[in-house]
Motif scaffolding. Structure first.
Motif, PDB file in Angstrom:
ATOM      1  N   SER A  53      -4.317  -1.755  -0.971  1.00  0.00           N
ATOM      2  CA  SER A  53      -3.939  -3.164  -0.888  1.00  0.00           C
ATOM      3  C   SER A  53      -2.418  -3.314  -0.827  1.00  0.00           C
ATOM      4  CB  SER A  53      -4.500  -3.915  -2.089  1.00  0.00           C
ATOM      5  OG  SER A  53      -4.129  -5.271  -2.034  1.00  0.00           O
ATOM      6  N   LYS A  54      -1.704  -2.502  -1.595  1.00  0.00           N
ATOM      7  CA  LYS A  54      -0.234  -2.555  -1.590  1.00  0.00           C
ATOM      8  C   LYS A  54       0.320  -2.137  -0.235  1.00  0.00           C
ATOM      9  CE  LYS A  54       3.787  -0.925  -4.094  1.00  0.00           C
ATOM     10  NZ  LYS A  54       4.284  -0.173  -5.245  1.00  0.00           N
ATOM     11  N   VAL A  55      -0.235  -1.086   0.349  1.00  0.00           N
ATOM     12  CA  VAL A  55       0.215  -0.606   1.659  1.00  0.00           C
ATOM     13  C   VAL A  55      -0.039  -1.670   2.728  1.00  0.00           C
ATOM     14  CG1 VAL A  55      -0.247   1.094   3.463  1.00  0.00           C
ATOM     15  CG2 VAL A  55      -0.091   1.832   1.096  1.00  0.00           C
ATOM     16  N   ALA A  56      -1.230  -2.272   2.716  1.00  0.00           N
ATOM     17  CA  ALA A  56      -1.603  -3.262   3.726  1.00  0.00           C
ATOM     18  C   ALA A  56      -0.856  -4.580   3.535  1.00  0.00           C
ATOM     19  CB  ALA A  56      -3.103  -3.496   3.686  1.00  0.00           C
ATOM     20  N   SER A  57      -0.608  -4.971   2.298  1.00  0.00           N
ATOM     21  CA  SER A  57       0.059  -6.251   2.013  1.00  0.00           C
ATOM     22  C   SER A  57       1.492  -6.279   2.523  1.00  0.00           C
ATOM     23  CB  SER A  57       0.045  -6.534   0.520  1.00  0.00           C
ATOM     24  OG  SER A  57      -1.275  -6.731   0.084  1.00  0.00           O
ATOM     25  N   ALA A  58       2.093  -5.128   2.716  1.00  0.00           N
ATOM     26  CA  ALA A  58       3.452  -5.085   3.256  1.00  0.00           C
ATOM     27  C   ALA A  58       3.480  -5.532   4.720  1.00  0.00           C
ATOM     28  CB  ALA A  58       4.030  -3.681   3.128  1.00  0.00           C
ATOM     29  N   ILE A  59       2.316  -5.510   5.392  1.00  0.00           N
ATOM     30  CA  ILE A  59       2.237  -5.885   6.804  1.00  0.00           C
ATOM     31  C   ILE A  59       1.589  -7.246   6.993  1.00  0.00           C
ATOM     32  CG2 ILE A  59       1.225  -5.238   9.023  1.00  0.00           C
ATOM     33  CD1 ILE A  59       1.564  -2.335   8.134  1.00  0.00           C
ATOM     34  N   GLY A  60       0.565  -7.541   6.218  1.00  0.00           N
ATOM     35  CA  GLY A  60      -0.155  -8.807   6.374  1.00  0.00           C
ATOM     36  C   GLY A  60      -1.116  -9.012   5.221  1.00  0.00           C
ATOM     37  N   ASN A  61      -2.186  -9.745   5.501  1.00  0.00           N
ATOM     38  CA  ASN A  61      -3.186 -10.045   4.488  1.00  0.00           C
ATOM     39  C   ASN A  61      -4.374  -9.100   4.660  1.00  0.00           C
ATOM     40  OD1 ASN A  61      -4.679 -11.314   2.510  1.00  0.00           O
ATOM     41  ND2 ASN A  61      -5.366 -12.958   3.853  1.00  0.00           N
ATOM     42  N   PRO A  62      -4.566  -8.127   3.735  1.00  0.00           N
ATOM     43  CA  PRO A  62      -5.680  -7.180   3.895  1.00  0.00           C
ATOM     44  C   PRO A  62      -7.029  -7.862   3.680  1.00  0.00           C
ATOM     45  CG  PRO A  62      -4.531  -6.780   1.830  1.00  0.00           C
ATOM     46  CD  PRO A  62      -3.772  -7.856   2.546  1.00  0.00           C
ATOM     47  N   ILE A  63      -7.983  -7.492   4.550  1.00  0.00           N
ATOM     48  CA  ILE A  63      -9.334  -8.039   4.435  1.00  0.00           C
ATOM     49  C   ILE A  63     -10.267  -7.008   3.829  1.00  0.00           C
ATOM     50  CG2 ILE A  63     -11.306  -8.949   5.711  1.00  0.00           C
ATOM     51  CD1 ILE A  63      -9.365 -10.046   7.750  1.00  0.00           C
ATOM     52  N   CYS A  64     -10.316  -5.821   4.445  1.00  0.00           N
ATOM     53  CA  CYS A  64     -11.195  -4.771   3.945  1.00  0.00           C
ATOM     54  C   CYS A  64     -10.758  -3.424   4.516  1.00  0.00           C
ATOM     55  CB  CYS A  64     -12.650  -5.049   4.328  1.00  0.00           C
ATOM     56  SG  CYS A  64     -12.957  -5.010   6.103  1.00  0.00           S
ATOM     57  N   ALA A  65     -11.306  -2.380   3.959  1.00  0.00           N
ATOM     58  CA  ALA A  65     -11.107  -1.024   4.475  1.00  0.00           C
ATOM     59  C   ALA A  65     -12.443  -0.562   5.050  1.00  0.00           C
ATOM     60  CB  ALA A  65     -10.655  -0.089   3.360  1.00  0.00           C
ATOM     61  N   ASP A  66     -12.377   0.366   5.992  1.00  0.00           N
ATOM     62  CA  ASP A  66     -13.637   0.855   6.568  1.00  0.00           C
ATOM     63  C   ASP A  66     -14.350   1.769   5.579  1.00  0.00           C
ATOM     64  OD1 ASP A  66     -12.231   3.242   6.744  1.00  0.00           O
ATOM     65  OD2 ASP A  66     -12.803   3.637   8.808  1.00  0.00           O
ATOM     66  N   GLU A  67     -15.575   2.155   5.915  1.00  0.00           N
ATOM     67  CA  GLU A  67     -16.417   2.931   5.000  1.00  0.00           C
ATOM     68  C   GLU A  67     -15.808   4.288   4.659  1.00  0.00           C
ATOM     69  OE1 GLU A  67     -20.993   4.687   4.825  1.00  0.00           O
ATOM     70  OE2 GLU A  67     -20.381   3.395   6.480  1.00  0.00           O
ATOM     71  N   HIS A  68     -15.235   4.975   5.652  1.00  0.00           N
ATOM     72  CA  HIS A  68     -14.655   6.300   5.393  1.00  0.00           C
ATOM     73  C   HIS A  68     -13.437   6.206   4.476  1.00  0.00           C
ATOM     74  CE1 HIS A  68     -17.345   8.204   8.191  1.00  0.00           C
ATOM     75  NE2 HIS A  68     -16.998   7.355   9.146  1.00  0.00           N
ATOM     76  N   THR A  69     -12.671   5.150   4.612  1.00  0.00           N
ATOM     77  CA  THR A  69     -11.507   4.968   3.741  1.00  0.00           C
ATOM     78  C   THR A  69     -11.960   4.628   2.327  1.00  0.00           C
ATOM     79  OG1 THR A  69     -10.191   4.204   5.616  1.00  0.00           O
ATOM     80  CG2 THR A  69      -9.372   3.653   3.428  1.00  0.00           C
ATOM     81  N   THR A  70     -12.935   3.748   2.203  1.00  0.00           N
ATOM     82  CA  THR A  70     -13.445   3.356   0.888  1.00  0.00           C
ATOM     83  C   THR A  70     -14.070   4.544   0.160  1.00  0.00           C
ATOM     84  OG1 THR A  70     -13.895   1.153   1.756  1.00  0.00           O
ATOM     85  CG2 THR A  70     -14.933   1.721  -0.326  1.00  0.00           C
ATOM     86  N   ASN A  71     -14.833   5.358   0.890  1.00  0.00           N
ATOM     87  CA  ASN A  71     -15.499   6.521   0.289  1.00  0.00           C
ATOM     88  C   ASN A  71     -14.606   7.750   0.215  1.00  0.00           C
ATOM     89  OD1 ASN A  71     -17.797   4.961   0.099  1.00  0.00           O
ATOM     90  ND2 ASN A  71     -18.674   5.740   2.002  1.00  0.00           N
ATOM     91  N   LYS A  72     -13.432   7.668   0.811  1.00  0.00           N
ATOM     92  CA  LYS A  72     -12.479   8.793   0.872  1.00  0.00           C
ATOM     93  C   LYS A  72     -13.130  10.015   1.506  1.00  0.00           C
ATOM     94  CE  LYS A  72     -10.279   7.027  -3.220  1.00  0.00           C
ATOM     95  NZ  LYS A  72     -10.363   7.037  -4.642  1.00  0.00           N
ATOM     96  N   SER A  73     -13.932   9.770   2.560  1.00  0.00           N
ATOM     97  CA  SER A  73     -14.616  10.879   3.223  1.00  0.00           C
ATOM     98  C   SER A  73     -13.801  11.461   4.381  1.00  0.00           C
ATOM     99  CB  SER A  73     -15.989  10.426   3.730  1.00  0.00           C
ATOM    100  OG  SER A  73     -15.850   9.345   4.632  1.00  0.00           O
ATOM    101  N   LYS A  74     -12.853  10.714   4.921  1.00  0.00           N
ATOM    102  CA  LYS A  74     -11.940  11.221   5.960  1.00  0.00           C
ATOM    103  C   LYS A  74     -10.530  10.888   5.518  1.00  0.00           C
ATOM    104  CE  LYS A  74     -15.060  10.879   9.872  1.00  0.00           C
ATOM    105  NZ  LYS A  74     -15.274  10.320  11.209  1.00  0.00           N
ATOM    106  N   LEU A  75      -9.802  11.877   5.047  1.00  0.00           N
ATOM    107  CA  LEU A  75      -8.488  11.642   4.477  1.00  0.00           C
ATOM    108  C   LEU A  75      -7.352  11.830   5.474  1.00  0.00           C
ATOM    109  CD1 LEU A  75      -9.018  13.358   1.003  1.00  0.00           C
ATOM    110  CD2 LEU A  75      -9.189  10.939   1.572  1.00  0.00           C
ATOM    111  N   ALA A  76      -7.659  12.004   6.753  1.00  0.00           N
ATOM    112  CA  ALA A  76      -6.604  12.153   7.759  1.00  0.00           C
ATOM    113  C   ALA A  76      -5.837  10.851   7.946  1.00  0.00           C
ATOM    114  CB  ALA A  76      -7.201  12.610   9.093  1.00  0.00           C
TER     115      ALA A  76
END
Length: 184
Positions: A54-77
């Motif tokens: 949320s901190k990273v996204a808020s620097a650019i705009g208003n964060p809505i959500c993260a995708d499933e891989h980001t939320t589950n930390k299944s793809k860390l690239a």
């Protein structure tokens, strides 16, 4: 029927904008805020939490959500976050982040898709090099067809030599009109 609020939704990766209807709705479609999927490649592990993302996204705009891989930390690239951005402002290509372990970091940002936006007229769909800010868009005007005069019968040579030429009524000049907003 449930009322649909005035908002921007994301459908198949593209923004779908809902606005309340009014007779002048076409003139009022100045949409400057749209959701955009943003990628943060090689994001520092310190930011892989809900608060960190949320901190990273808020620097650019208003964060809505993260995708499933980001939320589950299944793809860390990379982290993929849907952020509402203001198109009237320049969208950054990098973001400066502060961490307690590494100090200040420059985080790169990429976008899956950003709509074309014209800063002079504040409209989506074209860029400033294709804008005509002084010329409002002309709307088509209905003009009834003029009746066609019947052709004279007979041979073309005899009709030319025996009958005098008919006077053709002059059409009045057609004024071109441009629609303007009369609600002001």
């Amino acid at each position: 029927m449930e009322k649909i609020r005035s908002d921007t939704w994301n459908v198949n990766g593209f923004p779908l904008v809902f606005k309340p209807w009014s007779p002048t709705v076409i003139d009022e479609l100045n949409v400057t805020h749209v959701p955009v999927w943003m990628l943060f490649p090689n994001l520092d592990p310190y930011f892989w939490s809900k608060a960190g993302l949320s901190k990273v996204a808020s620097a650019i705009g208003n964060p809505i959500c993260a995708d499933e891989h980001t939320t589950n930390k299944s793809k860390l690239a990379f982290a993929r976050i849907l952020i509402v951005v203001d198109l009237s402002k320049e969208i950054p290509k990098a973001n400066k982040l502060n961490t307690p372990y590494h100090g200040s970091l420059l985080q790169s940002v990429t976008y899956e898709w950003v709509p074309r936006f014209c800063t002079p007229c504040q409209n989506i769909g074209h860029t400033k090099d294709r804008c005509n800010p002084g010329k409002p868009k002309a709307r088509p005007v209905y003009r009834p067809k003029q009746p066609v005069a019947p052709r004279p019968s007979g041979d073309a040579e005899t009709s030319k030599s025996t009958s005098p030429p008919k006077e053709v009524p002059q059409k009045s000049p057609v004024k071109k009109t441009v629609a303007t907003n009369l609600s002001k």
